[in-house]
Design a protein around this motif. Structure first.
Motif, mmCIF file in Angstrom:
data_model
loop_
_atom_site.group_PDB
_atom_site.id
_atom_site.type_symbol
_atom_site.label_atom_id
_atom_site.label_comp_id
_atom_site.label_asym_id
_atom_site.label_seq_id
_atom_site.Cartn_x
_atom_site.Cartn_y
_atom_site.Cartn_z
ATOM 1 N N ALA A 239 -8.509 -60.542 -76.392
ATOM 2 C CA ALA A 239 -9.631 -60.559 -75.450
ATOM 3 C C ALA A 239 -10.056 -59.157 -75.024
ATOM 4 O O ALA A 239 -11.020 -59.001 -74.286
ATOM 5 C CB ALA A 239 -9.264 -61.378 -74.215
ATOM 6 N N GLY A 240 -9.317 -58.136 -75.493
ATOM 7 C CA GLY A 240 -9.736 -56.766 -75.221
ATOM 8 C C GLY A 240 -8.779 -55.924 -74.414
ATOM 9 O O GLY A 240 -9.004 -54.723 -74.240
ATOM 10 N N ALA A 241 -7.703 -56.539 -73.890
ATOM 11 C CA ALA A 241 -6.745 -55.762 -73.099
ATOM 12 C C ALA A 241 -5.889 -54.878 -74.009
ATOM 13 O O ALA A 241 -5.636 -55.209 -75.170
ATOM 14 C CB ALA A 241 -5.853 -56.699 -72.291
ATOM 15 N N THR A 242 -5.433 -53.760 -73.474
ATOM 16 C CA THR A 242 -4.495 -52.884 -74.176
ATOM 17 C C THR A 242 -3.080 -53.260 -73.754
ATOM 18 O O THR A 242 -2.797 -53.398 -72.564
ATOM 19 C CB THR A 242 -4.760 -51.408 -73.828
ATOM 20 N N ILE A 243 -2.194 -53.456 -74.735
ATOM 21 C CA ILE A 243 -0.828 -53.891 -74.455
ATOM 22 C C ILE A 243 0.144 -52.749 -74.746
ATOM 23 O O ILE A 243 0.093 -52.118 -75.796
ATOM 24 C CB ILE A 243 -0.442 -55.118 -75.312
ATOM 25 N N GLU A 244 1.047 -52.485 -73.780
ATOM 26 C CA GLU A 244 2.091 -51.482 -73.957
ATOM 27 C C GLU A 244 3.442 -52.081 -73.564
ATOM 28 O O GLU A 244 3.497 -52.985 -72.736
ATOM 29 C CB GLU A 244 1.821 -50.248 -73.094
ATOM 30 N N GLU A 245 4.497 -51.572 -74.170
ATOM 31 C CA GLU A 245 5.841 -51.965 -73.764
ATOM 32 C C GLU A 245 6.345 -51.018 -72.681
ATOM 33 O O GLU A 245 6.147 -49.812 -72.765
ATOM 34 C CB GLU A 245 6.804 -51.958 -74.953
ATOM 35 N N VAL A 246 7.002 -51.609 -71.664
ATOM 36 C CA VAL A 246 7.503 -50.832 -70.527
ATOM 37 C C VAL A 246 8.952 -51.225 -70.276
ATOM 38 O O VAL A 246 9.300 -52.412 -70.341
ATOM 39 C CB VAL A 246 6.659 -51.096 -69.259
ATOM 40 N N SER A 247 9.795 -50.253 -69.967
ATOM 41 C CA SER A 247 11.182 -50.527 -69.610
ATOM 42 C C SER A 247 11.467 -49.969 -68.222
ATOM 43 O O SER A 247 11.093 -48.834 -67.902
ATOM 44 C CB SER A 247 12.140 -49.897 -70.624
ATOM 45 N N LEU A 248 12.098 -50.789 -67.381
ATOM 46 C CA LEU A 248 12.457 -50.388 -66.018
ATOM 47 C C LEU A 248 13.977 -50.517 -65.873
ATOM 48 O O LEU A 248 14.508 -51.609 -65.707
ATOM 49 C CB LEU A 248 11.751 -51.275 -64.985
ATOM 50 N N ASP A 249 14.680 -49.404 -65.940
ATOM 51 C CA ASP A 249 16.139 -49.424 -65.956
ATOM 52 C C ASP A 249 16.740 -50.067 -64.716
ATOM 53 O O ASP A 249 17.811 -50.684 -64.769
ATOM 54 C CB ASP A 249 16.684 -47.995 -66.089
ATOM 55 N N SER A 250 16.063 -49.951 -63.574
ATOM 56 C CA SER A 250 16.611 -50.451 -62.313
ATOM 57 C C SER A 250 16.745 -51.963 -62.283
ATOM 58 O O SER A 250 17.516 -52.512 -61.492
ATOM 59 C CB SER A 250 15.728 -50.005 -61.148
ATOM 60 N N LEU A 251 15.994 -52.664 -63.129
ATOM 61 C CA LEU A 251 15.986 -54.126 -63.062
ATOM 62 C C LEU A 251 17.342 -54.732 -63.405
ATOM 63 O O LEU A 251 17.621 -55.881 -63.063
ATOM 64 C CB LEU A 251 14.906 -54.697 -63.992
ATOM 65 N N GLU A 252 18.188 -53.957 -64.050
ATOM 66 C CA GLU A 252 19.534 -54.437 -64.361
ATOM 67 C C GLU A 252 20.316 -54.765 -63.088
ATOM 68 O O GLU A 252 21.223 -55.593 -63.091
ATOM 69 C CB GLU A 252 20.277 -53.378 -65.182
ATOM 70 N N HIS A 253 19.955 -54.115 -61.988
ATOM 71 C CA HIS A 253 20.691 -54.286 -60.728
ATOM 72 C C HIS A 253 19.883 -55.054 -59.680
ATOM 73 O O HIS A 253 20.348 -55.210 -58.554
ATOM 74 C CB HIS A 253 21.072 -52.912 -60.175
ATOM 75 N N ALA A 254 18.704 -55.539 -60.043
ATOM 76 C CA ALA A 254 17.807 -56.126 -59.043
ATOM 77 C C ALA A 254 18.355 -57.421 -58.454
ATOM 78 O O ALA A 254 18.278 -57.634 -57.235
ATOM 79 C CB ALA A 254 16.426 -56.356 -59.652
ATOM 80 N N VAL A 255 18.877 -58.308 -59.286
ATOM 81 C CA VAL A 255 19.361 -59.595 -58.778
ATOM 82 C C VAL A 255 20.510 -59.384 -57.789
ATOM 83 O O VAL A 255 20.537 -59.989 -56.708
ATOM 84 C CB VAL A 255 19.800 -60.518 -59.928
ATOM 85 N N GLN A 256 21.440 -58.510 -58.150
ATOM 86 C CA GLN A 256 22.576 -58.263 -57.258
ATOM 87 C C GLN A 256 22.101 -57.682 -55.926
ATOM 88 O O GLN A 256 22.542 -58.110 -54.853
ATOM 89 C CB GLN A 256 23.570 -57.298 -57.920
ATOM 90 N N ALA A 257 21.202 -56.698 -55.989
ATOM 91 C CA ALA A 257 20.697 -56.085 -54.762
ATOM 92 C C ALA A 257 19.942 -57.097 -53.914
ATOM 93 O O ALA A 257 20.114 -57.158 -52.684
ATOM 94 C CB ALA A 257 19.785 -54.904 -55.113
ATOM 95 N N TYR A 258 19.123 -57.907 -54.572
ATOM 96 C CA TYR A 258 18.333 -58.907 -53.850
ATOM 97 C C TYR A 258 19.228 -59.858 -53.067
ATOM 98 O O TYR A 258 18.985 -60.122 -51.876
ATOM 99 C CB TYR A 258 17.462 -59.707 -54.817
ATOM 100 N N TYR A 259 20.254 -60.392 -53.702
ATOM 101 C CA TYR A 259 21.060 -61.405 -53.025
ATOM 102 C C TYR A 259 21.893 -60.824 -51.891
ATOM 103 O O TYR A 259 22.123 -61.499 -50.875
ATOM 104 C CB TYR A 259 21.911 -62.191 -54.037
ATOM 105 N N VAL A 260 22.335 -59.589 -52.001
ATOM 106 C CA VAL A 260 23.035 -58.963 -50.880
ATOM 107 C C VAL A 260 22.082 -58.811 -49.696
ATOM 108 O O VAL A 260 22.424 -59.166 -48.552
ATOM 109 C CB VAL A 260 23.615 -57.594 -51.284
ATOM 110 N N ILE A 261 20.864 -58.326 -49.957
ATOM 111 C CA ILE A 261 19.897 -58.111 -48.881
ATOM 112 C C ILE A 261 19.439 -59.444 -48.289
ATOM 113 O O ILE A 261 19.421 -59.629 -47.061
ATOM 114 C CB ILE A 261 18.690 -57.298 -49.390
ATOM 115 N N ALA A 262 19.074 -60.385 -49.150
ATOM 116 C CA ALA A 262 18.551 -61.672 -48.668
ATOM 117 C C ALA A 262 19.604 -62.438 -47.873
ATOM 118 O O ALA A 262 19.309 -62.991 -46.804
ATOM 119 C CB ALA A 262 18.068 -62.511 -49.843
ATOM 120 N N MET A 263 20.835 -62.467 -48.367
ATOM 121 C CA MET A 263 21.880 -63.206 -47.649
ATOM 122 C C MET A 263 22.242 -62.528 -46.335
ATOM 123 O O MET A 263 22.544 -63.207 -45.347
ATOM 124 C CB MET A 263 23.107 -63.358 -48.536
ATOM 125 N N SER A 264 22.203 -61.201 -46.321
ATOM 126 C CA SER A 264 22.487 -60.485 -45.076
ATOM 127 C C SER A 264 21.434 -60.795 -44.026
ATOM 128 O O SER A 264 21.756 -61.052 -42.848
ATOM 129 C CB SER A 264 22.545 -58.977 -45.345
#
Length: 423
Positions: A239-264
């Protein structure tokens, strides 16, 4: 088919005419409605009737929307399947025999089953986008501060936002137009999107849009989900969009960080439910501590108790720096990675959920797997960014959602891209 989407079916008439006239609206049962029971899916609040409307409810009524009931949800928003509700699970109308997602599963199911035209949910770690993906509807998690949380029963204040669900991107955007904006009753709101017109963004072209595919969120995802996702990305490119691949190294730790913060934060917020100020009474015989314990034992379900205990532990003396502070450092890293990515792309894309909707009862015995199911959605809440889940197709007769993430107050951009996928 009966989906058990509603806890309370009670019509709340509009206060006037407006952009939601002739639309029926379902409201998640952790959002206050004056004179109508608001349970948060918990036995603790089974008989609680708020004396006031949440700001979003007042705005919906003023815009002509007719509220048709309060929808089922995971207890206090803690779950991803709507099976932790004290009032029984909700069934997925788009995939009978399977969960509708959560925690706003009742809202998504009500829209998917045609029991309401649009709905309101809340999203602390994916609780609008998860059920939108599983039920084959559209769900928007707005930028933190775009929509007032006044009248939302708090789970994790720094993470949660109220957002719309609908069958189409346009209807979800129309509802967002109504509920967004600053509110003097909520000091976290601001006017960052005050001049925006979300529904008007639906038909814009995308030939100047750059979409970054987050490769980290494809790893470990179900192959069937990835296949559907990649087909839609190919269609965006066509449809005309430009597609690129992106890597975010921090996401490896996102679930763990989220649950500590949310549960606290949950541990702190749910302290008010003690059988005295709020909630079912435990009976005291003059002993407040025993009464407090009895009320919480009777009122809270197993998942809520688990999260309160884990959150209290993370905040306790000797462990605060080891867990909570480290989680906040990881959160800052996630925000930084997103900011860097948006220097080169307009939106980021991933599957909304890495798995297909599980069968009812399949996931309850393994809390860790339920938490890992949030891997693609929780980074957005950590970074306080907007995201939308739009139907991408089906696999094995179960819906698959595609998530688009935007920069802060980038709702118009993700709505524009989502409408292209929808078309």
């Amino acid at each position: 088919m009966s989906t058990n989407a509603f806890i309370t079916e009670e019509t709340i008439e509009p206060d006037g005419n407006g952009p939601l006239s002739e639309l029926t609206v379902a409201v998640k049962d952790n959002i206050s409605t004056a004179g109508v029971t608001t349970t948060c899916g918990s036995a603790m609040l089974e008989d609680y009737v708020p004396p006031y409307d949440a700001t979003v409810v007042s705005k919906i009524k003023a815009a002509g929307g007719t509220i048709v009931g309060k929808t089922n949800m995971d207890e206090f928003g803690m779950g991803g399947t709507t099976e932790t509700s004290a009032f029984g699970p909700t069934e997925n109308p788009a995939a009978p025999g399977h969960v509708p997602g959560g925690s706003s599963g009742g809202s998504a199911a009500a829209v998917a089953a045609g029991e309401a035209d649009v709905a309101i949910g809340s999203d602390t770690g994916g609780s609008v986008r998860n059920p939108a993906a599983f039920c084959g509807v559209v769900g928007i998690k707005p930028t933190y501060g775009l929509v007032s949380r006044y009248g939302l029963v708090a789970y994790a204040n720094s993470l949660e936002q109220i957002g719309p669900l609908a069958n189409t991107v346009e209807d979800a955007a129309r509802l967002l137009d109504v509920i967004s904006g600053p509110d003097r009753n909520d000091g976290t709101t601001n006017d960052g999107g005050a001049d925006s017109a979300y529904a008007a963004a639906v038909d814009d072209k995308i030939d100047t849009l750059t979409v970054g595919v987050i490769t980290d969120l494809l790893e470990g995802a179900d192959d069937r989900v990835v296949d559907v996702f990649e087909d839609r990305i190919d269609a965006l490119e066509a449809a005309g969009a430009t597609i690129e691949e992106v890597s975010l190294d921090s996401l490896e730790h996102a679930v763990q960080a989220y649950y500590v913060i949310a549960m606290s934060e949950a541990s702190s917020n749910l302290a008010r439910f003690d059988g005295v100020r709020y909630g079912t009474s435990g009976g005291s015989d003059g002993n407040w501590n025993e009464s407090f314990a009895a009320a919480r034992e009777a009122g809270f379900g197993p998942e809520v108790k688990r999260r309160i205990l884990l959150g209290t532990y993370a905040l306790s003396a000797g462990y605060h720096d080891k867990y909570y502070k480290k989680a906040q450092d990881a959160r800052a890293w996630v925000k930084q990675d997103f900011d860097e990515a948006f220097k080169s792309v307009d939106v980021l894309a991933s599957p909304t959920m890495p798995v297909l909707p599980p069968a009812l009862g399949e996931s309850l015995s393994d809390p860790l797997q339920l938490y890992l199911m949030d891997a693609n959605t929780v980074p957005v809440n950590l970074a306080n960014l907007p995201a939308i889940s739009v139907p991408a197709g089906t696999a094995d007769n179960r819906p698959v959602g595609l998530q688009l993430i935007g920069p802060k107050f980038g709702e118009e951009t993700i709505i524009r891209a989502a409408s292209a996928i929808e078309r």
